[in-house]
Design a protein around this motif. Sequence first.
Motif, short mmCIF file in Angstrom:
data_model
loop_
_atom_site.label_atom_id
_atom_site.label_comp_id
_atom_site.label_asym_id
_atom_site.label_seq_id
_atom_site.Cartn_x
_atom_site.Cartn_y
_atom_site.Cartn_z
N ALA A 136 -48.52 -10.43 4.96
CA ALA A 136 -48.22 -9.37 4.27
C ALA A 136 -48.51 -8.08 4.71
O ALA A 136 -49.61 -7.92 5.23
N PRO A 137 -47.71 -6.83 4.52
CA PRO A 137 -48.10 -5.71 5.23
C PRO A 137 -49.64 -5.12 4.73
O PRO A 137 -50.37 -4.78 5.57
N GLU A 138 -50.16 -5.61 3.54
CA GLU A 138 -51.61 -5.07 3.14
C GLU A 138 -52.58 -6.10 4.09
O GLU A 138 -53.75 -5.98 4.11
N GLY A 150 -63.50 -10.11 13.17
CA GLY A 150 -62.75 -9.76 12.12
C GLY A 150 -61.96 -8.64 12.12
O GLY A 150 -61.80 -7.97 13.05
N ARG A 151 -61.11 -8.22 10.98
CA ARG A 151 -60.09 -7.11 11.01
C ARG A 151 -60.65 -5.89 10.23
O ARG A 151 -61.79 -6.01 9.36
N GLY A 152 -60.39 -4.76 10.64
CA GLY A 152 -60.44 -3.43 9.92
C GLY A 152 -59.57 -2.89 9.13
O GLY A 152 -59.15 -3.34 8.41
N GLU A 153 -59.32 -1.44 9.48
CA GLU A 153 -58.40 -0.80 8.86
C GLU A 153 -57.08 -1.40 8.66
O GLU A 153 -56.49 -1.83 9.70
N VAL A 154 -56.22 -1.30 7.62
CA VAL A 154 -54.85 -1.59 7.73
C VAL A 154 -53.79 -0.78 8.22
O VAL A 154 -53.87 0.47 8.35
N LEU A 155 -53.12 -1.36 9.03
CA LEU A 155 -52.16 -0.54 9.65
C LEU A 155 -51.08 -0.05 8.96
O LEU A 155 -50.79 -0.51 7.83
N GLN A 156 -50.55 1.10 9.27
CA GLN A 156 -49.74 2.04 8.30
C GLN A 156 -48.38 2.33 9.08
O GLN A 156 -48.49 2.45 10.38
N GLY A 157 -47.38 2.51 8.33
CA GLY A 157 -46.22 3.24 8.86
C GLY A 157 -45.59 2.48 9.98
O GLY A 157 -45.36 1.22 10.00
N GLU A 159 -46.71 1.88 12.99
CA GLU A 159 -47.36 0.91 13.72
C GLU A 159 -47.27 -0.47 13.07
O GLU A 159 -47.22 -1.64 13.57
N ALA A 160 -47.44 -0.25 11.77
CA ALA A 160 -47.48 -1.84 11.05
C ALA A 160 -45.99 -2.45 11.31
O ALA A 160 -45.83 -3.51 11.48
N ALA A 161 -44.98 -1.45 10.89
CA ALA A 161 -43.52 -2.04 11.24
C ALA A 161 -43.39 -2.75 12.54
O ALA A 161 -42.58 -3.75 12.73
N ARG A 162 -43.87 -1.91 13.63
CA ARG A 162 -43.74 -2.28 14.98
C ARG A 162 -44.51 -3.73 15.32
O ARG A 162 -43.92 -4.66 15.88
N VAL A 163 -45.60 -4.01 14.50
CA VAL A 163 -46.27 -5.40 14.85
C VAL A 163 -45.56 -6.43 14.06
O VAL A 163 -45.47 -7.57 14.52
N LEU A 164 -45.04 -6.06 12.92
CA LEU A 164 -44.37 -7.35 12.24
C LEU A 164 -43.30 -7.54 12.78
O LEU A 164 -42.84 -8.72 12.81
N GLU A 165 -42.55 -6.55 13.24
CA GLU A 165 -41.16 -7.00 13.97
C GLU A 165 -41.56 -7.70 15.35
O GLU A 165 -40.89 -8.94 15.56
N ILE A 166 -42.59 -7.55 16.04
CA ILE A 166 -42.81 -8.51 17.27
C ILE A 166 -43.16 -9.84 16.78
O ILE A 166 -42.84 -10.87 17.19
N LEU A 167 -43.98 -10.03 15.62
CA LEU A 167 -44.40 -11.32 14.94
C LEU A 167 -42.99 -12.08 14.67
O LEU A 167 -43.12 -13.27 14.82
N LYS A 168 -42.17 -11.34 14.03
CA LYS A 168 -41.02 -12.08 13.51
C LYS A 168 -40.20 -12.58 14.69
O LYS A 168 -39.56 -13.54 14.73
N ALA A 169 -40.01 -11.70 15.63
CA ALA A 169 -38.99 -11.79 16.78
C ALA A 169 -39.41 -12.87 17.52
O ALA A 169 -38.83 -13.87 18.00
N ASP A 170 -40.87 -12.60 17.92
CA ASP A 170 -41.36 -13.90 18.73
C ASP A 170 -41.46 -15.41 18.12
O ASP A 170 -41.05 -16.39 18.69
#
Length: 302
Positions: A136-138, A150-157, A159-170
């Motif tokens: 999920a985006p959060e 570990g992970r730090g700050e949540v990605l926004q806008g 940048e978050a959309a770019r990463v999620l699109e890569i995950l889904k496409a791959d």
Amino acid sequence: MSLSPEQQAEIDALRANPQQTLRTVAPGMEKHLYLAHPVLDHGFVRVIDYMGDDAAICQAARVSYGKGTKSVQNDEGLIRYLMRHWHSTPFEMCEVKLHVKLPVFVARQWIRHRTANVNEYSARYSILDREFYIPAPEHVAAQSRVNNQGRGEVLQGDEAARVLEILKADSARCYDHYEQMISQDGQQGLARELARMNLPANIYTQWYWKVDLHNLFHFLRLRADAHAQYEIRAYADVICGIVADWVPYAWRAFEDYRMNAASLSAQMVDCVRRMLRGEQVTQENSGMSAREWREFQDIVGL
């Protein structure tokens, strides 16, 4: 959560036909039997079978303590004593078998807990479903600057959309190629045991996982901790709720003496005693490293 029609039919049939038994049952656990508790986007945890309850823990303890113990201690008091003094064997008298559906990268963390029995869905014999964990985006976050694992700050806008699109496409592309390699549409195709190597670590697998209560508590102490990776913690949190219904006395003792307790080193204990005597204790005269001193400060609330 994704249950196949066959799995749902099996659950419905099992719950519709309760069986009589002479064995001890735990009412809190009976309500969980066979039901699938959703986790993440496609995962679940469900109880297949269990053995024992709070009374079984006490029964095992009294075998070694001798007859008559129950007259001076109630069950909850005995369980708390066992937990407080690290007497683990009586907790091993309880067992649970879980059916878990989880992403492969979570399974690789989970399997490090080797004191259990595991039987995993085999991609050598069967074709894996087209199901992937997409956070999920959060939960899409950058690498932590202070914690290398570990992970730090949540990605926004964007940048978050770019990463999620890569995950889904791959994920989709890898599965398309997986299907093409094992295709039987006039092709000889690749063996399933080889084709599976092309699948990503976020694809879902399933297994049966059987473990005794002592080792389950160890798993939960590590994986339900706030510092654990979110994805495996989500599964641990669901199991925590199941265990709390199954063995409520043992669960409360576990919360008090493990989950919400703190472990102090010899140096830390010495510093606490010196503070209680009114001494001024600093990192320099504590005998602790700077990092251990910071951890000590967090524990005692300095």
